[in-house]
Design a protein around this motif. Structure first.
Motif, short mmCIF file in Angstrom:
data_model
loop_
_atom_site.label_atom_id
_atom_site.label_comp_id
_atom_site.label_asym_id
_atom_site.label_seq_id
_atom_site.Cartn_x
_atom_site.Cartn_y
_atom_site.Cartn_z
N VAL A 1 25.59 -10.07 -4.92
CA VAL A 1 26.17 -8.69 -5.56
C VAL A 1 24.91 -8.08 -6.25
O VAL A 1 25.08 -6.82 -6.80
CB VAL A 1 27.43 -9.10 -6.23
N SER A 2 23.86 -8.76 -6.48
CA SER A 2 22.72 -8.01 -6.99
C SER A 2 21.54 -8.80 -6.42
O SER A 2 21.44 -9.91 -5.97
CB SER A 2 22.98 -8.20 -8.52
N PRO A 3 20.39 -8.11 -6.63
CA PRO A 3 19.11 -8.82 -6.06
C PRO A 3 18.76 -10.08 -7.31
O PRO A 3 18.21 -11.20 -6.62
CB PRO A 3 18.02 -7.70 -6.34
N GLU A 4 19.13 -9.96 -8.38
CA GLU A 4 18.92 -11.17 -9.08
C GLU A 4 19.82 -12.04 -8.97
O GLU A 4 19.20 -13.39 -8.83
CB GLU A 4 19.07 -10.56 -10.89
N ALA A 5 21.05 -11.99 -8.76
CA ALA A 5 21.82 -13.18 -8.37
C ALA A 5 21.34 -13.81 -6.95
O ALA A 5 21.38 -15.16 -6.60
CB ALA A 5 23.34 -12.58 -8.24
N HIS A 6 20.79 -13.03 -6.01
CA HIS A 6 20.57 -13.56 -4.72
C HIS A 6 19.10 -14.31 -4.79
O HIS A 6 19.12 -15.45 -4.25
CB HIS A 6 20.12 -12.54 -3.76
N ARG A 7 18.41 -13.61 -5.50
CA ARG A 7 17.01 -14.52 -5.79
C ARG A 7 17.27 -15.98 -6.40
O ARG A 7 16.82 -16.93 -6.22
CB ARG A 7 16.03 -13.64 -6.44
N HIS A 8 18.28 -15.90 -7.46
CA HIS A 8 18.43 -16.89 -8.28
C HIS A 8 19.02 -18.00 -7.62
O HIS A 8 18.75 -19.32 -7.42
CB HIS A 8 19.34 -16.74 -9.29
N ALA A 9 20.31 -17.60 -6.72
CA ALA A 9 20.82 -18.36 -5.61
C ALA A 9 19.95 -19.61 -4.77
O ALA A 9 20.02 -20.64 -4.63
CB ALA A 9 22.01 -17.86 -4.84
N TRP B 1 24.00 2.18 6.87
CA TRP B 1 23.39 0.84 6.28
C TRP B 1 24.22 0.42 4.96
O TRP B 1 24.28 1.43 3.98
CB TRP B 1 21.86 1.00 5.96
N VAL B 2 24.93 -0.49 5.06
CA VAL B 2 25.81 -0.77 3.85
C VAL B 2 25.39 -2.25 3.53
O VAL B 2 25.72 -3.34 4.13
CB VAL B 2 27.07 -0.82 4.15
N HIS B 3 24.57 -2.28 2.29
CA HIS B 3 23.94 -3.53 1.74
C HIS B 3 25.00 -4.06 0.80
O HIS B 3 25.01 -3.00 -0.21
CB HIS B 3 22.58 -3.43 1.31
N SER B 4 25.34 -5.23 0.59
CA SER B 4 26.23 -5.62 -0.45
C SER B 4 25.74 -5.50 -1.75
O SER B 4 26.65 -5.02 -2.92
CB SER B 4 26.86 -7.23 -0.41
N TYR B 5 24.57 -5.76 -2.15
CA TYR B 5 24.04 -5.70 -3.35
C TYR B 5 23.71 -4.41 -3.98
O TYR B 5 24.01 -3.99 -5.27
CB TYR B 5 22.40 -6.18 -3.41
#
Length: 236
Positions: free
Chosen positions: A78-86, A160-164
């Motif tokens: 849902v966000s670049p930050e959450a993706h990187r953290h995961a 182009w539909v990106h979730s974040y």
């Protein structure tokens, strides 16, 4: 009247409209990531022996069950930050990879570390040539257009539909409907193609049709996308 197995009397058949647009997932559908062994060697910047590599790969496998890693996964797209953290939390669960967790994550975002399946280009070309509008709907933490452009495939897509970018994940109907509107396609005449039964198959709950690819394709191998051509009435 319906019985435990369905309607007792046959219902009048309704004509099923043809598919007029196709949406695709990204990872595991059109592209696959380069092997973890190759990525680890590149991130460490040094040769890695077989025994050590096996230990590192086993560590990543075990890390998927680490409580801290598990806790970082929900809503990761849902966000670049959450993706990187995961992902960096997962990589860092292997002590030897912790110093290069950031480097491994940047590989994930790099177009050079993604490989299209062998049938991706041909199937996209057939669909585009037939005038079928195409879109990408992906749970992801970065913009995918550069990766498609790196392999000469971006011109096939009109949506182009990106979730974040929308702070939500599939199977939220909002994502599928955004892509349909961008293509000017009715959901009932749009096919969503992916590899995740709940996320991509969930497009059916948004009024689309869905096709979930079977698992098991090797990196760069044939994905079985010719089935999409048959579903839209364009046999290979």
């Amino acid at each position: 009247m319906s019985g435990p197995e369905g309607p007792i009397r046959a219902l009048p058949s309704a004509e099923v409209p043809p598919v007029s647009a196709v949406l695709f997932d990204f990872s595991g559908t059109l592209f696959q990531m380069a092997s973890y062994a190759d990525r680890i060697r590149a991130a460490l910047g040094a040769p890695v022996g077989e025994e050590r590599m096996a230990r590192l790969l086993d560590g990543l496998e075990a890390g998927l069950s680490d409580p801290e890693v598990v806790a970082a996964q929900p809503a990761r797209d849902v966000s670049p930050e959450a993706h990187r953290h995961a992902f960096t939390t997962w990589y860092a669960s292997v002590p030897e990879l912790a110093p290069v967790a950031g480097r491994l994550y940047e590989q994930l975002r790099s177009p050079d570390h993604w490989v299209p399946y062998a049938d991706t280009g041909a199937v996209l070309g057939r669909l585009t040539g037939a005038g079928v509008p195409l879109g990408v709907v992906s749970d992801v933490g970065w913009d995918l257009r550069a990766t498609f452009a790196r392999h000469g495939l971006d011109h096939h897509f009109g949506a182009w539909v990106h979730s974040y970018e929308h702070r939500t994940e599939k199977p939220d109907p909002h994502l599928f409907h955004l892509a349909c509107r961008a293509l000017g396609a009715a959901p009932a005449r749009t096919l969503m193609v992916g590899d995740h039964p709940a996320k991509d198959g969930g497009a059916a709950g948004a009024g689309l049709r869905s096709y979930v690819l079977p698992a098991g394709a090797a990196p760069g191998g044939v994905r079985g996308l010719d089935a999409v051509l048959r579903l839209v009435g364009r046999p290979a």
